[in-house]
Design a protein around this motif. Structure first.
Motif, mmCIF file in Angstrom:
data_model
loop_
_atom_site.group_PDB
_atom_site.id
_atom_site.type_symbol
_atom_site.label_atom_id
_atom_site.label_comp_id
_atom_site.label_asym_id
_atom_site.label_seq_id
_atom_site.Cartn_x
_atom_site.Cartn_y
_atom_site.Cartn_z
ATOM 1 N N UNK A 68 1.037 -1.307 0.148
ATOM 2 C CA UNK A 68 -0.001 -0.056 -0.025
ATOM 3 C C UNK A 68 0.896 1.330 0.049
ATOM 4 N N UNK A 69 0.336 2.430 -0.262
ATOM 5 C CA UNK A 69 0.804 3.779 -0.271
ATOM 6 C C UNK A 69 1.293 4.114 1.308
ATOM 7 N N UNK A 70 2.488 4.683 1.391
ATOM 8 C CA UNK A 70 2.754 5.186 2.950
ATOM 9 C C UNK A 70 4.213 5.456 3.088
ATOM 10 N N UNK A 71 4.328 5.707 4.422
ATOM 11 C CA UNK A 71 5.785 5.911 4.669
ATOM 12 C C UNK A 71 6.475 4.890 5.574
ATOM 13 N N UNK A 72 7.635 4.352 4.968
ATOM 14 C CA UNK A 72 8.298 3.184 5.584
ATOM 15 C C UNK A 72 8.839 3.733 7.034
ATOM 16 N N UNK A 73 7.862 2.998 8.098
ATOM 17 C CA UNK A 73 8.293 3.307 9.333
ATOM 18 C C UNK A 73 9.327 2.545 9.999
ATOM 19 N N UNK A 74 9.571 1.219 9.651
ATOM 20 C CA UNK A 74 10.683 0.491 10.226
ATOM 21 C C UNK A 74 10.877 -0.687 9.236
ATOM 22 N N UNK A 75 12.389 -0.891 9.121
ATOM 23 C CA UNK A 75 13.099 -1.910 8.428
ATOM 24 C C UNK A 75 13.473 -2.922 9.420
ATOM 25 N N UNK A 76 13.160 -4.166 9.385
ATOM 26 C CA UNK A 76 13.507 -4.921 10.590
ATOM 27 C C UNK A 76 14.757 -5.844 10.118
ATOM 28 N N UNK A 77 15.322 -5.946 9.022
ATOM 29 C CA UNK A 77 16.332 -6.579 8.472
ATOM 30 C C UNK A 77 17.298 -5.560 7.976
ATOM 31 N N UNK A 78 18.740 -6.306 7.666
ATOM 32 C CA UNK A 78 19.791 -5.494 6.987
ATOM 33 C C UNK A 78 20.122 -6.377 5.777
ATOM 34 N N UNK A 79 20.687 -5.596 4.865
ATOM 35 C CA UNK A 79 21.223 -6.482 3.560
ATOM 36 C C UNK A 79 22.148 -7.417 4.203
ATOM 37 N N UNK A 80 22.069 -8.707 3.840
ATOM 38 C CA UNK A 80 22.837 -9.805 4.213
ATOM 39 C C UNK A 80 22.249 -10.771 5.305
ATOM 40 N N UNK A 81 21.344 -9.832 5.844
ATOM 41 C CA UNK A 81 20.884 -10.700 7.157
ATOM 42 C C UNK A 81 19.865 -11.818 6.791
ATOM 43 N N UNK A 82 19.461 -12.988 7.939
ATOM 44 C CA UNK A 82 18.652 -14.039 7.373
ATOM 45 C C UNK A 82 17.545 -13.631 8.205
ATOM 46 N N UNK A 83 16.338 -14.286 7.764
ATOM 47 C CA UNK A 83 15.022 -14.127 8.357
ATOM 48 C C UNK A 83 14.450 -15.374 8.362
ATOM 49 N N UNK A 84 13.459 -15.444 9.157
ATOM 50 C CA UNK A 84 12.406 -16.628 9.069
ATOM 51 C C UNK A 84 11.147 -16.624 8.656
ATOM 52 N N UNK A 85 10.410 -17.363 8.271
ATOM 53 C CA UNK A 85 9.086 -17.380 7.855
ATOM 54 C C UNK A 85 8.273 -16.480 8.725
ATOM 55 N N UNK A 86 7.274 -15.669 8.246
ATOM 56 C CA UNK A 86 6.563 -14.726 9.136
ATOM 57 C C UNK A 86 7.080 -13.785 9.785
ATOM 58 N N UNK A 87 8.500 -13.683 9.874
ATOM 59 C CA UNK A 87 9.210 -12.524 10.413
ATOM 60 C C UNK A 87 8.705 -11.122 9.537
ATOM 61 N N UNK A 88 8.753 -9.971 10.589
ATOM 62 C CA UNK A 88 8.274 -8.715 9.709
ATOM 63 C C UNK A 88 9.528 -8.334 9.085
ATOM 64 N N UNK A 89 9.507 -8.018 7.892
ATOM 65 C CA UNK A 89 10.363 -7.435 6.987
ATOM 66 C C UNK A 89 10.458 -5.798 7.133
ATOM 67 N N UNK A 90 9.347 -5.369 6.914
ATOM 68 C CA UNK A 90 9.148 -3.880 6.703
ATOM 69 C C UNK A 90 7.845 -3.587 7.569
ATOM 70 N N UNK A 91 7.576 -2.236 8.243
ATOM 71 C CA UNK A 91 6.569 -1.801 8.507
ATOM 72 C C UNK A 91 6.138 -0.439 7.474
ATOM 73 N N UNK A 92 4.977 -0.457 7.034
ATOM 74 C CA UNK A 92 4.711 0.887 6.147
ATOM 75 C C UNK A 92 3.402 1.539 7.094
ATOM 76 N N UNK A 93 3.472 2.812 7.309
ATOM 77 C CA UNK A 93 2.441 3.513 7.884
ATOM 78 C C UNK A 93 1.610 4.306 6.933
ATOM 79 N N UNK A 94 0.531 3.947 6.717
ATOM 80 C CA UNK A 94 -0.523 4.634 5.753
ATOM 81 C C UNK A 94 -0.707 5.918 6.194
ATOM 82 N N UNK A 95 -0.947 6.822 4.747
ATOM 83 C CA UNK A 95 -1.303 8.333 4.874
ATOM 84 C C UNK A 95 -2.596 8.283 5.471
#
Length: 162
Positions: A135-162
């Motif tokens: 959806x449209x919005x502002x990137x509020x939080x990025x929970x990962x970094x380049x090269x980092x590993x993640x698991x299924x269902x981990x939150x990768x990015x949170x976007x605040x709607x306008x």
């Protein structure tokens, strides 16, 4: 249309090219002629490039179990489109569809994005995919970094709607 299957620990791309009595599949970099005759008991005759194999098949969801000449195989079908939009959970959280690693971040916290904007490139089971904003919005939080590993269902990015 190309399909991706996991066979053992290897991702294999398969593209059907003919749908007559015989099916020609481009499997990886090789063409195979396949005839698959089966009955309701699961017994089947698999003919691959002219060689026939007595086989059995069973299915459980996206998993297909094959027994071919005494060897067992588990094949899992993946729809590449399911990775592209990584599962959206809640209002603005985008969760990982399966375990993987972040290849490249394409946005930063505070960036304004529109629905469909590319957020990051991930790799899961040797398949690279782009995670896009739901959806449209502002990137509020990025929970990962380049090269980092993640698991299924981990939150990768949170976007605040306008």
């Amino acid at each position: 249309m190309r399909y991706t299957f996991k066979l053992a620990d290897e991702m294999v791309e398969v593209a059907p090219r003919s749908l007559a009595n015989e099916l020609v599949l481009a499997i990886g970099d090789r063409d195979c002629k396949v005839i698959f005759d089966h009955d309701r008991s699961g017994a089947c005759q698999l003919t691959l490039d002219g060689r026939s194999y007595q086989s059995w098949v069973a299915r459980d969801g996206d998993d297909i179990f094959l027994k071919i000449e005494g060897r067992y195989f588990k094949v899992t079908a993946f729809d590449p489109r399911s990775l592209v939009g990584a599962a959206a959970a809640g209002e603005g959280s985008i969760r990982a569809p399966m375990p993987g690693v972040v290849v490249e971040l394409l946005v930063a916290e505070g960036d304004e994005v529109v629905a469909g904007a590319k957020l990051m490139t991930i790799e899961s089971m040797k398949l690279q995919s782009t995670v896009k904003a739901a959806r449209d919005g502002i990137v509020k939080r990025i929970s990962v970094a380049a090269g980092s590993e993640f698991n299924k269902d981990d939150v990768l990015v949170e976007i605040d709607g306008e």
